[in-house]
Design an enzyme around this catalytic site. Structure first.
Site, PDB file in Angstrom:
ATOM      1  N   ARG A   6       0.789  -1.236   0.000  1.00  0.00           N
ATOM      2  CA  ARG A   6       0.000   0.000   0.000  1.00  0.00           C
ATOM      3  C   ARG A   6       0.816   1.279   0.000  1.00  0.00           C
ATOM      4  NH1 ARG A   6      -3.586  -2.159   4.781  1.00  0.00           N
ATOM      5  NH2 ARG A   6      -1.534  -3.084   5.098  1.00  0.00           N
ATOM      6  N   TYR A 128      -2.782 -18.273  12.620  1.00  0.00           N
ATOM      7  CA  TYR A 128      -3.930 -17.643  11.945  1.00  0.00           C
ATOM      8  C   TYR A 128      -5.066 -18.648  11.757  1.00  0.00           C
ATOM      9  CZ  TYR A 128      -0.923 -13.638  11.061  1.00  0.00           C
ATOM     10  OH  TYR A 128      -0.108 -12.544  11.230  1.00  0.00           O
TER      11      TYR A 128
HETATM   12  O1  CP3 Z   1       6.125  -7.888  -2.017  1.00  0.00           O
HETATM   13  C1  CP3 Z   1       5.335  -8.441  -1.251  1.00  0.00           C
HETATM   14  O2  CP3 Z   1       4.431  -7.839  -0.716  1.00  0.00           O
HETATM   15  C2  CP3 Z   1       5.510  -9.927  -1.042  1.00  0.00           C
HETATM   16  C3  CP3 Z   1       4.297 -10.643  -0.768  1.00  0.00           C
HETATM   17  C4  CP3 Z   1       3.892 -10.847   0.685  1.00  0.00           C
HETATM   18  C5  CP3 Z   1       2.658 -10.415   1.256  1.00  0.00           C
HETATM   19  N1  CP3 Z   1       2.533 -10.964   2.488  1.00  0.00           N
HETATM   20  C6  CP3 Z   1       1.658  -9.562   0.598  1.00  0.00           C
HETATM   21  C7  CP3 Z   1       0.677  -8.833   1.446  1.00  0.00           C
HETATM   22  C8  CP3 Z   1       4.556 -11.573   1.675  1.00  0.00           C
HETATM   23  C9  CP3 Z   1       5.960 -12.173   1.630  1.00  0.00           C
HETATM   24  C10 CP3 Z   1       3.676 -11.658   2.803  1.00  0.00           C
HETATM   25  C11 CP3 Z   1       3.980 -12.399   4.017  1.00  0.00           C
HETATM   26  C12 CP3 Z   1       3.031 -12.439   5.129  1.00  0.00           C
HETATM   27  N2  CP3 Z   1       1.658 -12.350   5.103  1.00  0.00           N
HETATM   28  C13 CP3 Z   1       3.425 -12.690   6.477  1.00  0.00           C
HETATM   29  C14 CP3 Z   1       4.833 -12.984   6.960  1.00  0.00           C
HETATM   30  C15 CP3 Z   1       5.730 -11.807   6.967  1.00  0.00           C
HETATM   31  C16 CP3 Z   1       5.259 -10.701   7.874  1.00  0.00           C
HETATM   32  O3  CP3 Z   1       4.939  -9.640   7.306  1.00  0.00           O
HETATM   33  O4  CP3 Z   1       5.238 -10.894   9.081  1.00  0.00           O
HETATM   34  C17 CP3 Z   1       2.244 -12.668   7.257  1.00  0.00           C
HETATM   35  C18 CP3 Z   1       2.163 -12.846   8.764  1.00  0.00           C
HETATM   36  C19 CP3 Z   1       1.137 -12.466   6.384  1.00  0.00           C
HETATM   37  C20 CP3 Z   1      -0.307 -12.420   6.721  1.00  0.00           C
HETATM   38  C21 CP3 Z   1      -0.925 -11.119   6.383  1.00  0.00           C
HETATM   39  N3  CP3 Z   1      -1.128 -10.669   5.095  1.00  0.00           N
HETATM   40  C22 CP3 Z   1      -1.412 -10.128   7.266  1.00  0.00           C
HETATM   41  C23 CP3 Z   1      -1.365 -10.228   8.786  1.00  0.00           C
HETATM   42  C24 CP3 Z   1      -1.916  -9.085   6.481  1.00  0.00           C
HETATM   43  C25 CP3 Z   1      -2.642  -7.842   6.953  1.00  0.00           C
HETATM   44  C26 CP3 Z   1      -1.746  -6.860   7.599  1.00  0.00           C
HETATM   45  C27 CP3 Z   1      -1.152  -5.925   6.604  1.00  0.00           C
HETATM   46  O5  CP3 Z   1       0.055  -5.641   6.690  1.00  0.00           O
HETATM   47  O6  CP3 Z   1      -1.906  -5.433   5.757  1.00  0.00           O
HETATM   48  C28 CP3 Z   1      -1.685  -9.417   5.114  1.00  0.00           C
HETATM   49  C29 CP3 Z   1      -2.030  -8.599   3.922  1.00  0.00           C
HETATM   50  C30 CP3 Z   1      -0.956  -8.388   2.925  1.00  0.00           C
HETATM   51  N4  CP3 Z   1      -0.160  -9.354   2.396  1.00  0.00           N
HETATM   52  C31 CP3 Z   1      -0.646  -7.150   2.291  1.00  0.00           C
HETATM   53  C32 CP3 Z   1       0.373  -7.428   1.354  1.00  0.00           C
HETATM   54  C33 CP3 Z   1       1.007  -6.472   0.374  1.00  0.00           C
HETATM   55  C34 CP3 Z   1      -1.390  -5.833   2.520  1.00  0.00           C
HETATM   56  C35 CP3 Z   1      -2.322  -5.840   1.391  1.00  0.00           C
HETATM   57  C36 CP3 Z   1      -3.416  -4.953   1.138  1.00  0.00           C
HETATM   58  O7  CP3 Z   1      -4.307  -4.783   1.986  1.00  0.00           O
HETATM   59  O8  CP3 Z   1      -3.449  -4.499  -0.018  1.00  0.00           O
END
Ligand code: CP3
Length: 322
Positions: A6, A128
């Site tokens: 974002r 989760y």
């Molecule tokens: O370039 C990249 O973004 C790589 C892809 C990637 C995402 N999530 C995309 C994402 C990777 C490697 C992850 C890993 C991930 N996802 C982890 C482990 C690493 C860490 O950050 O601790 C975990 C625990 C998750 C689970 C997850 N996904 C959560 C808890 C959330 C919501 C919180 C947040 O930061 O928004 C997500 C959503 C998520 N995954 C987003 C992205 C880019 C935000 C997306 C959006 O709302 O558009």
């Protein structure tokens, strides 16, 4: 660590077009596009596939939803009966769009840009699945793991198998390096850490090594502190990714002799930018670049990060290298 997201206006535009986060993950042309966006803008040395760790429970049959401003939501479960409904045979078919994204990226990325595939570690994914959402203390998963460890082990073992399958498919599609994210590893006490964080990653790595001996695996046991030493030795992984709290001077003595280290600038320094960001990045580089080292953040980029600060940091690191 997270590269897309974002903090980039072009990501927000593509996500809007996809109509939801999971649609973005499951539409190869769009997932490819958001993976390439930060590479075009900043020219990182490596690119991480755009996907999420929670596509694995989704593929197993536990519906996952990402609600705006709320993070992921799953139908939680805490007994073996519900576990019996999860179907390991669905990984490859349900996640075919993810593997297609990897295939497309291995053609569209610049040849010099390494493609990193990834998965969550079983413990973090289980927190989760059992809690139904993110929680500050991973209380629901811990309650099950402590009340009935052998039952909880059934879930962990299933996730070990699912993760091996998911990572193997990414490698077959063209991923050159794998990263395993254990975001909540550090919340486990030592005996549980050994059983539910270390042993599962050791099994995953052993299975991948047997099939794909040339593909390195990086693990990120966030918050594991001094337990990282034994974790690195016992799992035998190729590289260890350090969170923000790990001292680089300690890592040089305790971890780097065991292999490659990765890390660990605080993502909030990237929000602040300026002299403090530069000084702390230079300290990390000066301390660790004498041995096997990958410069990275200590956790994922946060939405309020100004893209100009990322550009400034990349320039600093690339100039250091040359
Ligand atoms: O370039 C990249 O973004 C790589 C892809 C990637 C995402 N999530 C995309 C994402 C990777 C490697 C992850 C890993 C991930 N996802 C982890 C482990 C690493 C860490 O950050 O601790 C975990 C625990 C998750 C689970 C997850 N996904 C959560 C808890 C959330 C919501 C919180 C947040 O930061 O928004 C997500 C959503 C998520 N995954 C987003 C992205 C880019 C935000 C997306 C959006 O709302 O558009």
């Amino acid at each position: 660590m997270r590269q897309a997201g974002r903090y980039l206006p072009e990501y927000r535009a593509t996500r809007g077009k996809a109509g939801g986060f999971l649609n973005l993950c499951y539409t190869p042309a769009l997932a490819e596009e958001v993976t390439l966006q930060p590479i075009r803008r900043f020219g990182f040395d490596a690119s991480i596939l755009f996907s999420d760790i929670l596509v694995v429970p989704d593929a197993l049959g536990q519906k996952v939803a990402f609600q705006e401003g709320e993070g992921p939501v799953l139908e939680p479960f805490t007994d073996l009966k519900a576990l019996g409904k999860l179907d390991l045979t669905k990984i490859r078919s349900h996640l075919a769009p993810v593997y297609e994204t990897v295939e497309r990226l291995s053609k569209s990325l610049p040849a010099e840009t390494t493609l990193i595939g990834f998965a969550g570690a079983p413990w973090t994914v289980a927190t989760y699945m059992v809690g139904g959402r993110g929680s500050p203390d991973q209380g629901a998963a811990k309650a099950w793991a402590y009340r009935a460890p052998d039952e909880f082990q059934v879930l962990i073992d299933l996730l070990v198998e699912a993760t091996i399958e998911h990572l193997s498919a990414q490698i077959e599609a063209g991923a050159e390096v794998i990263q395993i994210f254990d975001t909540w590893a550090g919340s486990l006490p030592p005996l549980s850490f050994e059983r539910f964080a270390l042993q599962p990653v050791k099994k995953i790595w052993a299975a991948l090594l047997a099939k794909f001996p040339d593909v390195p695996v990086i693990a990120f046991p966030r918050g594991a502190g001094a337990q990282m030493v034994n974790y690195f030795k016992e799992t035998g992984i190729s590289a260890i990714s350090m969170d923000t709290g790990v001292s680089p001077a300690w890592a040089r003595e305790a971890l780097q002799p065991l292999g490659c280290v990765q890390g660990n600038l605080d993502p909030l320094l990237l929000v602040a930018g300026g002299p403090e960001m530069r000084a702390q990045a230079e300290m990390i580089l000066a301390t660790l670049s004498g041995g096997p080292f990958i410069f990275n953040l200590g956790h994922g980029i946060v939405p309020q990060t100004p893209p100009e600060h990322v550009a400034e940091l990349v320039k600093l690191v690339q100039e250091w290298k040359s």
